[in-house]
Design a protein around this motif. Sequence first.
Motif, mmCIF file in Angstrom:
data_model
loop_
_atom_site.group_PDB
_atom_site.id
_atom_site.type_symbol
_atom_site.label_atom_id
_atom_site.label_comp_id
_atom_site.label_asym_id
_atom_site.label_seq_id
_atom_site.Cartn_x
_atom_site.Cartn_y
_atom_site.Cartn_z
ATOM 1 N N UNK A 20 44.902 39.097 40.143
ATOM 2 C CA UNK A 20 45.634 39.295 41.396
ATOM 3 C C UNK A 20 44.735 39.641 42.583
ATOM 4 N N UNK A 21 43.460 39.310 42.494
ATOM 5 C CA UNK A 21 42.522 39.493 43.602
ATOM 6 C C UNK A 21 41.847 38.154 43.848
ATOM 7 N N UNK A 22 41.919 37.663 45.086
ATOM 8 C CA UNK A 22 41.344 36.367 45.425
ATOM 9 C C UNK A 22 39.957 36.455 46.059
ATOM 10 N N UNK A 57 56.957 41.536 43.029
ATOM 11 C CA UNK A 57 57.296 42.818 42.403
ATOM 12 C C UNK A 57 56.291 43.917 42.776
ATOM 13 N N UNK A 58 56.820 45.087 43.060
ATOM 14 C CA UNK A 58 55.975 46.217 43.433
ATOM 15 C C UNK A 58 54.933 46.545 42.382
ATOM 16 N N UNK A 59 55.303 46.422 41.121
ATOM 17 C CA UNK A 59 54.359 46.729 40.044
ATOM 18 C C UNK A 59 53.141 45.806 40.116
ATOM 19 N N UNK A 60 53.305 44.575 40.581
ATOM 20 C CA UNK A 60 52.171 43.661 40.700
ATOM 21 C C UNK A 60 51.307 43.983 41.919
ATOM 22 N N UNK A 61 51.898 44.544 42.946
ATOM 23 C CA UNK A 61 51.103 45.023 44.082
ATOM 24 C C UNK A 61 50.218 46.178 43.615
ATOM 25 N N UNK A 62 50.788 47.080 42.837
ATOM 26 C CA UNK A 62 50.008 48.196 42.288
ATOM 27 C C UNK A 62 48.912 47.669 41.361
#
Length: 150
Positions: A20-22, A57-62
């Motif tokens: 989840x980091x580009x 989803x917030x959990x994926x932002x975290x």
Amino acid sequence: MELNIQDIMKRLPHRYPMLLVDRVIEMIPGKSIVAIKNVSINEPFFNGHFPHFPVMPGVLIVEALAQSAALFSFIDDGNLGKIDINTAYYLVGIDETRFRRPVVPGDQLRLEVDAERLSRSICKYKARALVDSKIVAETKLMCAIRKLDN
């Protein structure tokens, strides 16, 4: 210090769909990081969250914030070696988390993480995610570093 996607993949074990980091646009080893996550309608979670109004989803932002933290926590003096496959980096605590606004396809998440405490076993961070200079989420993270039993 900046990292492209190839550099990130050398340092994180995550792969699609969990990477989840580009890009890393700024990093001070052991201190802080600013990374980018480009949010696309092609993300697999948008099929079910939600079909009528896609929201990340917030959990994926975290999780994106935790992955960003992992990228700068183990780099000493600019030594950007590959990950140690015998070491696991676990997210073990999330405190004071707030979600301020939805993240939708087309947004670019700016992931900002500052180290509060780094040790060989436990790391603590203060983190926030922004879209268009507006905070969308903020949290305090705690991660554990463990040697894997082989």
